[in-house]
Design a protein around this motif. Structure first.
Motif, PDB file in Angstrom:
ATOM      1  N   GLU A 100       0.834  -1.197   0.000  1.00  0.00           N
ATOM      2  CA  GLU A 100       0.000   0.000   0.000  1.00  0.00           C
ATOM      3  C   GLU A 100       0.871   1.251   0.000  1.00  0.00           C
ATOM      4  OE1 GLU A 100      -3.288   0.013  -0.269  1.00  0.00           O
ATOM      5  OE2 GLU A 100      -3.348  -2.191  -0.292  1.00  0.00           O
ATOM      6  N   ALA A 101       0.410   2.277  -0.735  1.00  0.00           N
ATOM      7  CA  ALA A 101       1.158   3.535  -0.803  1.00  0.00           C
ATOM      8  C   ALA A 101       1.210   4.210   0.562  1.00  0.00           C
ATOM      9  CB  ALA A 101       0.515   4.475  -1.823  1.00  0.00           C
ATOM     10  N   ILE A 102       2.368   4.778   0.886  1.00  0.00           N
ATOM     11  CA  ILE A 102       2.520   5.524   2.135  1.00  0.00           C
ATOM     12  C   ILE A 102       1.704   6.803   2.057  1.00  0.00           C
ATOM     13  CG2 ILE A 102       4.164   6.872   3.502  1.00  0.00           C
ATOM     14  CD1 ILE A 102       6.270   4.752   2.898  1.00  0.00           C
ATOM     15  N   ASN A 103       0.983   7.110   3.114  1.00  0.00           N
ATOM     16  CA  ASN A 103       0.187   8.341   3.201  1.00  0.00           C
ATOM     17  C   ASN A 103       0.469   8.977   4.557  1.00  0.00           C
ATOM     18  OD1 ASN A 103      -1.701  10.380   2.849  1.00  0.00           O
ATOM     19  ND2 ASN A 103      -3.426   9.110   3.517  1.00  0.00           N
ATOM     20  N   TRP A 104       1.387   9.918   4.571  1.00  0.00           N
ATOM     21  CA  TRP A 104       1.842  10.491   5.840  1.00  0.00           C
ATOM     22  C   TRP A 104       0.754  11.359   6.470  1.00  0.00           C
ATOM     23  CZ3 TRP A 104       5.668   7.847   7.406  1.00  0.00           C
ATOM     24  CH2 TRP A 104       6.704   7.451   6.556  1.00  0.00           C
ATOM     25  N   GLN A 105       0.556  11.147   7.763  1.00  0.00           N
ATOM     26  CA  GLN A 105      -0.374  11.941   8.556  1.00  0.00           C
ATOM     27  C   GLN A 105       0.305  12.259   9.890  1.00  0.00           C
ATOM     28  OE1 GLN A 105      -3.485  12.855   7.432  1.00  0.00           O
ATOM     29  NE2 GLN A 105      -3.082  11.768   5.501  1.00  0.00           N
ATOM     30  N   GLY A 106      -0.059  13.396  10.480  1.00  0.00           N
ATOM     31  CA  GLY A 106       0.505  13.666  11.799  1.00  0.00           C
ATOM     32  C   GLY A 106       0.587  15.128  12.130  1.00  0.00           C
ATOM     33  N   GLU A 107       1.501  15.432  13.004  1.00  0.00           N
ATOM     34  CA  GLU A 107       1.599  16.769  13.579  1.00  0.00           C
ATOM     35  C   GLU A 107       2.249  17.755  12.618  1.00  0.00           C
ATOM     36  OE1 GLU A 107       5.837  16.227  15.958  1.00  0.00           O
ATOM     37  OE2 GLU A 107       3.970  15.630  16.968  1.00  0.00           O
ATOM     38  N   ALA A 108       1.964  19.027  12.864  1.00  0.00           N
ATOM     39  CA  ALA A 108       2.603  20.089  12.080  1.00  0.00           C
ATOM     40  C   ALA A 108       4.067  20.216  12.487  1.00  0.00           C
ATOM     41  CB  ALA A 108       1.875  21.412  12.308  1.00  0.00           C
ATOM     42  N   LYS A 109       4.856  20.806  11.615  1.00  0.00           N
ATOM     43  CA  LYS A 109       6.256  21.038  11.943  1.00  0.00           C
ATOM     44  C   LYS A 109       6.374  21.977  13.136  1.00  0.00           C
ATOM     45  CE  LYS A 109       9.005  20.148   7.846  1.00  0.00           C
ATOM     46  NZ  LYS A 109       7.941  19.583   7.016  1.00  0.00           N
ATOM     47  N   LYS A 110       7.394  21.731  13.950  1.00  0.00           N
ATOM     48  CA  LYS A 110       7.679  22.586  15.087  1.00  0.00           C
ATOM     49  C   LYS A 110       9.008  23.299  14.859  1.00  0.00           C
ATOM     50  CE  LYS A 110       5.329  19.567  18.402  1.00  0.00           C
ATOM     51  NZ  LYS A 110       5.495  18.695  19.596  1.00  0.00           N
ATOM     52  N   LEU A 111       9.007  24.603  15.017  1.00  0.00           N
ATOM     53  CA  LEU A 111      10.245  25.373  14.990  1.00  0.00           C
ATOM     54  C   LEU A 111      10.804  25.316  16.405  1.00  0.00           C
ATOM     55  CD1 LEU A 111      12.137  27.275  13.371  1.00  0.00           C
ATOM     56  CD2 LEU A 111      10.702  29.174  14.139  1.00  0.00           C
ATOM     57  N   THR A 112      11.760  24.423  16.634  1.00  0.00           N
ATOM     58  CA  THR A 112      12.211  24.148  17.998  1.00  0.00           C
ATOM     59  C   THR A 112      13.280  25.121  18.489  1.00  0.00           C
ATOM     60  OG1 THR A 112      13.769  22.507  17.122  1.00  0.00           O
ATOM     61  CG2 THR A 112      11.616  21.719  17.867  1.00  0.00           C
ATOM     62  N   SER A 113      14.002  25.756  17.581  1.00  0.00           N
ATOM     63  CA  SER A 113      14.975  26.774  17.984  1.00  0.00           C
ATOM     64  C   SER A 113      15.287  27.663  16.798  1.00  0.00           C
ATOM     65  CB  SER A 113      16.267  26.133  18.516  1.00  0.00           C
ATOM     66  OG  SER A 113      16.977  25.483  17.480  1.00  0.00           O
ATOM     67  N   ALA A 114      15.678  28.890  17.092  1.00  0.00           N
ATOM     68  CA  ALA A 114      16.036  29.840  16.031  1.00  0.00           C
ATOM     69  C   ALA A 114      17.036  30.838  16.593  1.00  0.00           C
ATOM     70  CB  ALA A 114      14.795  30.561  15.503  1.00  0.00           C
ATOM     71  N   SER A 115      18.087  31.094  15.839  1.00  0.00           N
ATOM     72  CA  SER A 115      19.099  32.078  16.210  1.00  0.00           C
ATOM     73  C   SER A 115      19.626  32.715  14.941  1.00  0.00           C
ATOM     74  CB  SER A 115      20.243  31.412  16.984  1.00  0.00           C
ATOM     75  OG  SER A 115      20.970  30.535  16.133  1.00  0.00           O
ATOM     76  N   ASP A 116      20.589  33.608  15.079  1.00  0.00           N
ATOM     77  CA  ASP A 116      21.189  34.227  13.898  1.00  0.00           C
ATOM     78  C   ASP A 116      21.906  33.209  13.025  1.00  0.00           C
ATOM     79  OD1 ASP A 116      20.277  36.684  14.667  1.00  0.00           O
ATOM     80  OD2 ASP A 116      22.211  37.439  15.366  1.00  0.00           O
ATOM     81  N   THR A 117      22.389  32.127  13.636  1.00  0.00           N
ATOM     82  CA  THR A 117      23.226  31.181  12.899  1.00  0.00           C
ATOM     83  C   THR A 117      22.482  29.955  12.390  1.00  0.00           C
ATOM     84  OG1 THR A 117      23.874  30.131  14.971  1.00  0.00           O
ATOM     85  CG2 THR A 117      25.319  31.870  14.115  1.00  0.00           C
ATOM     86  N   ALA A 118      21.339  29.586  13.006  1.00  0.00           N
ATOM     87  CA  ALA A 118      20.671  28.349  12.598  1.00  0.00           C
ATOM     88  C   ALA A 118      19.234  28.317  13.093  1.00  0.00           C
ATOM     89  CB  ALA A 118      21.427  27.132  13.129  1.00  0.00           C
ATOM     90  N   ALA A 119      18.432  27.513  12.409  1.00  0.00           N
ATOM     91  CA  ALA A 119      17.064  27.211  12.845  1.00  0.00           C
ATOM     92  C   ALA A 119      16.891  25.705  12.789  1.00  0.00           C
ATOM     93  CB  ALA A 119      16.038  27.894  11.942  1.00  0.00           C
TER      94      ALA A 119
END
Length: 754
Positions: free
Chosen positions: A136-155
């Motif tokens: 059976e074809a994969i059908n992804w379901q679930g939670e929204a993306k979480k932005l867990t950290s953000a700074s000047d150098t990386a997210a």
């Protein structure tokens, strides 16, 4: 056996008895005491037996060399010319992460939804992870993306998704250079058959004209570039797993990089990765699984890769601005302060030619940044100071892709530093390859010297080299560093530093140090630019297309990959170095890094320039006009200072560049295989580089559209500003010039005063 007591005693309970002479016995014992927990300092060790002091006492000092765990080149700041990371999230939904020149859009799908390069979307659809579980074809379901950290150098972003029988966790880290590391963990929630699992990147075809791939084709040991792909995407491409695949056009694109194919299960080695152009879309497919694979409940598969849109950074100075020359004869630079040329001090003569940056090669221990002998240090400091007094910036060949085995750092950590299977290299001591000198002067450097190929995955290797480079630039005032292949991602199986893996059948497979090579280059760039913001990281980048490593170069020098032609020569260079290949790898535009051509493996610099100058890219000159291939002075190199003057006189920095592949509204040429690149200046007219890339001599006719070029209502003269050819001007903007095979000429349509 023993009972060690930290800082106290080690009790020996048994000793071996050795027969020495008839009737005599000798007791032989050894005790090992862990020193891991001891602080740095001096210690005394004594031996006793049955409470009686044997009089055996020694001392040792527990010390750590300054280079071990060196923090040189490690920075938590955004390095220039990049800009800080920006993040924006819409009501807990879509997330936009911005870096210089590029925006990455994330939403409900596992990876990137869209990438914009200079506000232009390059993806035809969101990047996807498709497949089938139990048919059976994969059908992804679930939670929204979480932005867990953000700074000047990386997210960083995280997401958990599920489909029937499997669960997917995705962790993404996007850094300020656009390098996006994606770690996927796929876990079976019950016993399943994973029939297919494919990473799909659908790019708009207009942004996927060219492809660069490393180690993606079968290797012919007689042809250096046989395992690499460079050039246009015209038909389907089938690749082996390799560390880098880049797709793009003349202005940018998208790079995919990975270190390992562990947990990949594919049927056809030569179809692990496919590039499929279809209509308006070009697909990149990484077949993680295309052989049905049984997974027990709780069993996990892990995939780590990186995406990086290009160009990587702005080109605020090109190679013409840098005006780099390689000092010749190679290895004889320490005498420059005492040398004269045409009655002038040599370094002043070099400066008067217009050379701004001099790349040299003198080594005490090749190839190591810091000098060992004080006499060598004194000579080099005098060279740097004299060059600066003359107005010439100077930097040296300091790091190769090899480590010298004579270094004490190698004595301790050599087995960890090595690329395996190990390869050695001996520095040549003669016979002389250049008139009047050896490759490296024996008066100043003990010869021969040995080195071995290194792998950047070794922390010891990185710390040792970066510490030494930091000492070099801060001690002597070097204006940069020359790197010979130091960014490479070669296959390695050295388990000591974490490379290679063993499959279920016991077979050892190599991995590629993509992430470590990038970190190595980033540390080098940091050291150089902290010491001198205008310093130059000059990267000899032949053979490989490691995009994330090239990001931390200020200029690339490429072309040595055709070394098989060194002794035989090439009669027709444009037949080997085709225009699509040049536009893929040799311009630097695609990555945002200036470029120069290394041509001594291909043939005549004058002929290589017939291709290079069409892209406004020049072969790099050598002082004294020396051509390594022919072992004599070359006429092209004597022209380069005149070309510098011409560019200044024309005002090329203010001119619009109209390259041969995009200027058909402005100019037409005949016969075939003739091209022109135009520079259109608001006041100084038009400078045209006309080139004949045919294997035959031809009279080239160039018809300029004077209306489009803004010259229809102006009087102008047609001249060859370098005095190379007789240029005949006809009516209505037509010019004719005779050009031999792979000959070229500048033609200036220069306005005259009315």
């Amino acid at each position: 056996s023993m009972q060690p007591i930290a800082g106290g005693t080690a009790v020996l309970e048994q000793a071996d008895i050795a027969e020495t002479l008839p009737g005599s016995r000798r007791y032989v014992a050894s005790v090992e005491v862990p020193i891991t927990d001891l602080v740095l300092g001096k210690y005394r060790v004594s031996a006793q037996i049955l409470g009686t002091n044997l009089g055996t006492t020694t001392t040792f000092e527990l010390d750590k060399s300054a280079w071990i765990h060196s923090q040189a080149g490690i920075s938590d700041k955004v390095l220039a010319p990049w800009t800080p990371v920006t993040t924006k999230q819409e009501n807990g939904g879509a997330i936009e992460v911005g870096v210089w020149g590029r925006d990455y859009h994330f939403d409900a799908t596992p990876f990137v939804e869209q990438i914009e390069v200079h506000d232009k979307p390059i993806l035809a659809s969101p990047i996807a992870l498709t497949g089938r579980v139990d048919g059976e074809a994969i059908n992804w379901q679930g939670e929204a993306k979480k932005l867990t950290s953000a700074s000047d150098t990386a997210a960083t972003l995280e997401q958990k998704l599920t489909s029937a029988g499997v669960q997917l966790r995705v962790h993404s880290t996007l850094e300020y250079d656009g390098f996006t590391t994606i770690e996927c963990e796929l876990e079976a929630t019950r016993d399943v058959s994973l029939d297919e699992l494919t990473l799909e990147i659908q790019m708009l075809r207009e942004f996927a004209k060219f492809c660069g791939g490393d180690y993606v084709l079968p290797k012919d040991p007689n042809i250096a570039m046989s395992a690499m792909y460079r050039g246009a995407v015209k038909d389907d491409l089938s690749f082996r797993f390799g560390p880098t695949v880049w797709l793009g056009d003349e202005k940018g694109g998208l790079s995919w990089q990975a270190e390992s194919d562990q947990d990949w299960h594919y049927a056809d080695t030569q179809k692990a990765i496919e590039i499929l152009p279809r209509g308006e879309t070009t697909s990149f497919l990484a077949h993680f699984v295309d052989v049905p694979t049984k997974l027990a409940a709780g069993q996990k598969l892990r995939y780590k890769f990186a995406l990086q849109a290009t160009p990587l950074k702005p080109i605020y100075r090109d190679a013409w601005d840098m005006r780099i020359a390689r000092s010749e004869p190679y290895g004889a630079d320490l005498v420059l302060p005492d040398k004269t040329i045409d009655g002038k001090p040599a370094l002043q003569y070099i400066a008067d030619l217009g050379i701004r940056n001099l790349f040299i090669n003198v080594n005490d221990e090749f190839p190591w940044p810091m000098f060992k002998r004080q006499s060598f240090r004194d000579k080099y400091k005098r060279l740097c100071d004299t060059a600066h007094e003359a107005g010439v910036s100077l930097y040296g060949y300091s790091i190769h892709a090899r480590v010298p085995v004579v270094r004490p750092e190698f004595d301790i950590y050599g087995s960890d530093m090595l690329l395996r299977p190990a390869r050695q290299y001996m520095t040549p001591a003669g016979p002389p390859e250049r008139p009047g000198t050896l490759c490296w002067q024996p008066d100043w450097m003990p010869l021969p010297q040995g080195s071995a190929d290194f792998c950047q995955n070794s922390d010891a290797l990185q710390d040792a080299y970066i510490h030494a480079l930091n000492e070099r630039v801060t001690t002597f005032g070097d204006d940069g560093v020359y790197l010979d292949g130091s960014y490479v991602t070669e296959p390695c199986i050295n388990h000591e530093h974490g490379c290679g893996y063993t499959d279920e059948s016991g077979n050892v497979h190599p991995t590629y140090p993509v992430f470590a090579a990038r970190q190595f280059m980033k540390r080098i760039y940091t050291v150089v630019h902290e010491a001198n913001p205008e310093g130059i990281v000059d990267l000899h980048s032949s053979f490989f297309f490691n995009v994330s490593g090239i990001a931390y170069a200020d200029v690339i020098w490429t072309g040595e990959q055709w070394y098989e032609y060194r002794h035989t020569g090439v009669d027709y260079i444009a037949g080997t170095l085709t225009l699509d290949m040049f536009r893929t790898e040799f311009t630097g535009w695609t990555l945002g890094v200036p470029a120069e051509t290394l041509c001594y493996r291909l043939g005549s610099p004058m002929n290589v320039a017939a291709t290079g100058l069409l892209h406004d890219i020049s072969p790099r000159i050598s002082t004294n006009g020396y051509n390594t291939l022919t072992k004599r002075t070359d006429s092209y190199y004597s022209l380069v200072p005149e070309m510098w003057k011409l560019r200044d006189a024309f005002g090329i920095k203010e001119a619009e560049k109209l390259f041969y592949f995009e200027n058909s509204d402005y100019v037409t040429l005949s016969p075939d295989k003739c091209h022109a690149t135009l520079f259109k200046h608001p006041a100084n007219g038009v400078l045209a580089l006309v080139s004949n890339l045919s294997p035959e001599a031809q009279d080239v006719t160039v018809s300029f559209n004077l209306d489009m070029l803004g010259l229809s209502d102006r009087t102008f003269e047609v001249v060859d500003p370098l005095g190379m050819k007789e240029v005949k001007a006809g009516e209505s903007g037509t010019v004719t010039v005779p050009l031999g095979s792979e000959e070229w000429v500048y033609v200036w349509l220069r306005p005259t005063s009315e």
